[in-house]
Design a protein around this motif. Structure first.
Motif, mmCIF file in Angstrom:
data_model
loop_
_atom_site.group_PDB
_atom_site.id
_atom_site.type_symbol
_atom_site.label_atom_id
_atom_site.label_comp_id
_atom_site.label_asym_id
_atom_site.label_seq_id
_atom_site.Cartn_x
_atom_site.Cartn_y
_atom_site.Cartn_z
ATOM 1 N N GLY A 205 -34.690 -38.429 23.608
ATOM 2 C CA GLY A 205 -34.373 -37.065 24.015
ATOM 3 C C GLY A 205 -34.190 -36.088 22.884
ATOM 4 N N MET A 206 -33.387 -36.454 21.893
ATOM 5 C CA MET A 206 -33.161 -35.496 20.809
ATOM 6 C C MET A 206 -33.193 -36.196 19.463
ATOM 7 N N ASP A 207 -33.438 -35.400 18.429
ATOM 8 C CA ASP A 207 -33.393 -35.948 17.084
ATOM 9 C C ASP A 207 -31.946 -36.173 16.682
ATOM 10 N N VAL A 222 -39.434 -45.093 5.137
ATOM 11 C CA VAL A 222 -38.732 -44.718 6.371
ATOM 12 C C VAL A 222 -38.934 -43.233 6.679
ATOM 13 N N SER A 223 -38.871 -42.382 5.665
ATOM 14 C CA SER A 223 -39.055 -40.942 5.930
ATOM 15 C C SER A 223 -40.437 -40.675 6.504
ATOM 16 N N VAL A 224 -41.440 -41.293 5.916
ATOM 17 C CA VAL A 224 -42.811 -41.066 6.389
ATOM 18 C C VAL A 224 -42.952 -41.544 7.836
ATOM 19 N N LEU A 227 -41.189 -39.075 10.228
ATOM 20 C CA LEU A 227 -41.944 -37.825 10.375
ATOM 21 C C LEU A 227 -43.179 -38.067 11.238
ATOM 22 N N ALA A 228 -43.806 -39.236 11.061
ATOM 23 C CA ALA A 228 -44.994 -39.566 11.865
ATOM 24 C C ALA A 228 -44.634 -39.711 13.343
ATOM 25 N N GLN A 229 -43.371 -40.060 13.620
ATOM 26 C CA GLN A 229 -42.937 -40.157 15.021
ATOM 27 C C GLN A 229 -42.461 -38.807 15.547
ATOM 28 N N GLY A 230 -42.679 -37.771 14.752
ATOM 29 C CA GLY A 230 -42.396 -36.425 15.232
ATOM 30 C C GLY A 230 -40.988 -35.933 14.982
ATOM 31 N N GLN A 231 -40.223 -36.686 14.192
ATOM 32 C CA GLN A 231 -38.859 -36.210 13.942
ATOM 33 C C GLN A 231 -38.872 -34.946 13.069
ATOM 34 N N ASN A 232 -38.030 -34.011 13.424
ATOM 35 C CA ASN A 232 -37.902 -32.753 12.699
ATOM 36 C C ASN A 232 -37.380 -33.024 11.279
ATOM 37 N N PRO A 233 -38.150 -32.623 10.252
ATOM 38 C CA PRO A 233 -37.729 -32.902 8.867
ATOM 39 C C PRO A 233 -36.349 -32.336 8.544
ATOM 40 N N GLY A 234 -35.974 -31.263 9.235
ATOM 41 C CA GLY A 234 -34.673 -30.651 8.964
ATOM 42 C C GLY A 234 -33.488 -31.523 9.348
ATOM 43 N N THR A 235 -33.737 -32.617 10.100
ATOM 44 C CA THR A 235 -32.631 -33.484 10.506
ATOM 45 C C THR A 235 -32.448 -34.669 9.557
ATOM 46 N N ILE A 236 -33.338 -34.787 8.558
ATOM 47 C CA ILE A 236 -33.341 -35.985 7.716
ATOM 48 C C ILE A 236 -32.728 -35.711 6.343
ATOM 49 N N ARG A 237 -31.782 -36.547 5.947
ATOM 50 C CA ARG A 237 -31.203 -36.460 4.599
ATOM 51 C C ARG A 237 -31.376 -37.802 3.904
#
Ligand SMILES: Cc1cc2nc3c(=O)[nH]c(=O)nc-3n(C[C@H](O)[C@H](O)[C@H](O)COP(=O)(O)OP(=O)(O)OC[C@H]3O[C@@H](n4cnc5c(N)ncnc54)[C@H](O)[C@@H]3O)c2cc1C
Ligand SMILES: [Zn+2]
Lengths: 247, 95
Positions: A205-207, A222-224, A227-237
């Protein structure tokens, strides 16, 4: 020189730290608790720089994440011994209670979780990358009505799991351990973290606010994948430990 | 020697100690705009290589954003690869 009055001046001087407690974590890693008089406190996810100076003046400096939430003058680190590692082998094999070294911090205002954020949290750790993430888990246990936490933790073998008993007993924490070399107690064959592992862990449902920490290649992978699964880059640290760190 | 590979770098978080010391503020949340590709990125997300000093590169195009050389008495911070640096002021809401 005058400083701009509006910018908070950071105090990052070296402080003397005395080892007051040592606990074995795995055969190759230990937790060291230091007493650091005047320690200003820290947020989950921050690290310190440690400096060792030999009698001839040679010094070596490395970064270590803080392994537990703020607790007065206590600063807790968990260090993995690397074969041939200059600083890690000293900290794991030689340092004894009462020894002193210099450290500075807390450092880093980005890879942090304060406990005031309401988003669900996804934690992805490789090897010793669990250290700052464990501080977030421990911080979560201190607050009322915390958001859901999901932890994916990649280690080589069962013997390499840090904080094993504690991870299994934390209420409300969804933990999946991935073994890269030798699996135990799971249907998943041993192997590196892959898209299916992440897809299964991501809340639907949500990131989720996502923290990834470990050896650089692990963090990149893991980051790649996320992102490939469509996660918003702004949610990743992310926090990269360098080539080492073990997983 | 710093060569671009997939694992021999850390990020701006890891290098925040020396850079924050030189800047006098927490470096991780500073936003640097790359002079080459114009992408703004948080220092926390820069790729940092340990070579001739600490070299921070743009996460987008890997061009050098800044270089820090520390001696026991001085820090030399060369930021010519950054077109601008944005620093949040205290009193703003931390993110
Ligand atoms: C922000 C940050 C936080 C960190 N937090 C932690 C932490 O909480 N706990 C922790 O243990 N580490 C942490 N690290 C890593 C730590 O800073 C050191 O890089 C690590 O301890 C190695 O330092 P060393 O002096 O022992 O090894 P060095 O003497 O610097 O060199 C490493 C040597 O070890 C060997 N080596 C390197 N990589 C590997 C490998 N993957 N497998 C086998 N051998 C290898 C090689 O011989 C290499 O020459 C962190 C790093 C960063 C940037
Ligand atoms: Zn660029």
């Amino acid at each position: 020189m005058t400083e701009p009055a509006t910018i908070a001046r950071l105090r990052l001087g070296w402080r003397v730290a005395t080892a007051v407690e040592i606990r074995e974590v795995t055969p190759t890693a230990r937790t060291i608790v230091f007493d650091v008089p005047g320690w200003p406190g820290h947020a989950a996810g921050q690290h310190v720089d440690v400096k060792l100076t030999s009698s001839d003046g040679y010094s070596a400096q490395r970064s270590y994440s803080i392994a537990a939430p703020a607790d007065g003058d206590r600063v807790e680190l968990t260090v993995q011994r690397l074969p041939g590692g200059e600083v890690s082998s000293y900290l794991v094999d030689e340092l004894v209670v009462g020894d002193q070294l210099e450290l500075r911090g807390p450092i880093g205002g980005w890879f942090t979780w304060h406990g005031t954020e309401t988003m669900p949290v996804l934690l992805v750790a490789g090897g010793s990358g669990i250290v700052p993430i464990m501080t977030m888990v421990r911080q979560r246990a201190r607050i009322a009505d915390p958001p859901p936490f999901t932890l994916l933790y990649s280690v080589r073998t069962p013997a390499d799991i840090y904080y094993d008993a504690e991870l299994r007993s934390r209420p409300g924490l969804d933990v999946t351990i991935l073994f890269t070399r030798k699996a135990f107690g799971t249907n998943r064959p041993a192997g590196r973290i892959g898209p299916d592992d992440l897809a299964a862990a991501r809340p639907s449902g949500m990131d989720a606010r996502t923290y990834i920490c470990g050896p650089t290649s692990f963090v990149e992978t893991v980051s790649v994948l996320l992102l490939a699964q469509g996660q918003n880059p702004g949610t990743i640290r992310t926090e990269r430990f360098g080539p080492s760190g073990g997983r | 020697m710093s060569t671009i590979s997939d694992s021999d770098h850390i990020d701006g978080n890891g290098a925040a100690g020396p850079f924050s010391e030189a800047l006098g503020i927490d470096a991780t949340n500073a936003v640097l705009t790359c002079a080459r590709c114009a992408r703004p990125s948080r220092f926390a997300e820069a790729r940092v290589y340990d070579g001739a000093g600490l070299v921070a590169r743009c996460p987008e195009c890997t061009s050098v954003l800044g270089r820090l050389v520390s001696t026991p008495t001085d820090a030399w911070l060369d930021l010519r690869g950054a077109a601008s640096i944005r620093v949040a002021l205290p009193g703003g809401t931390p993110r």
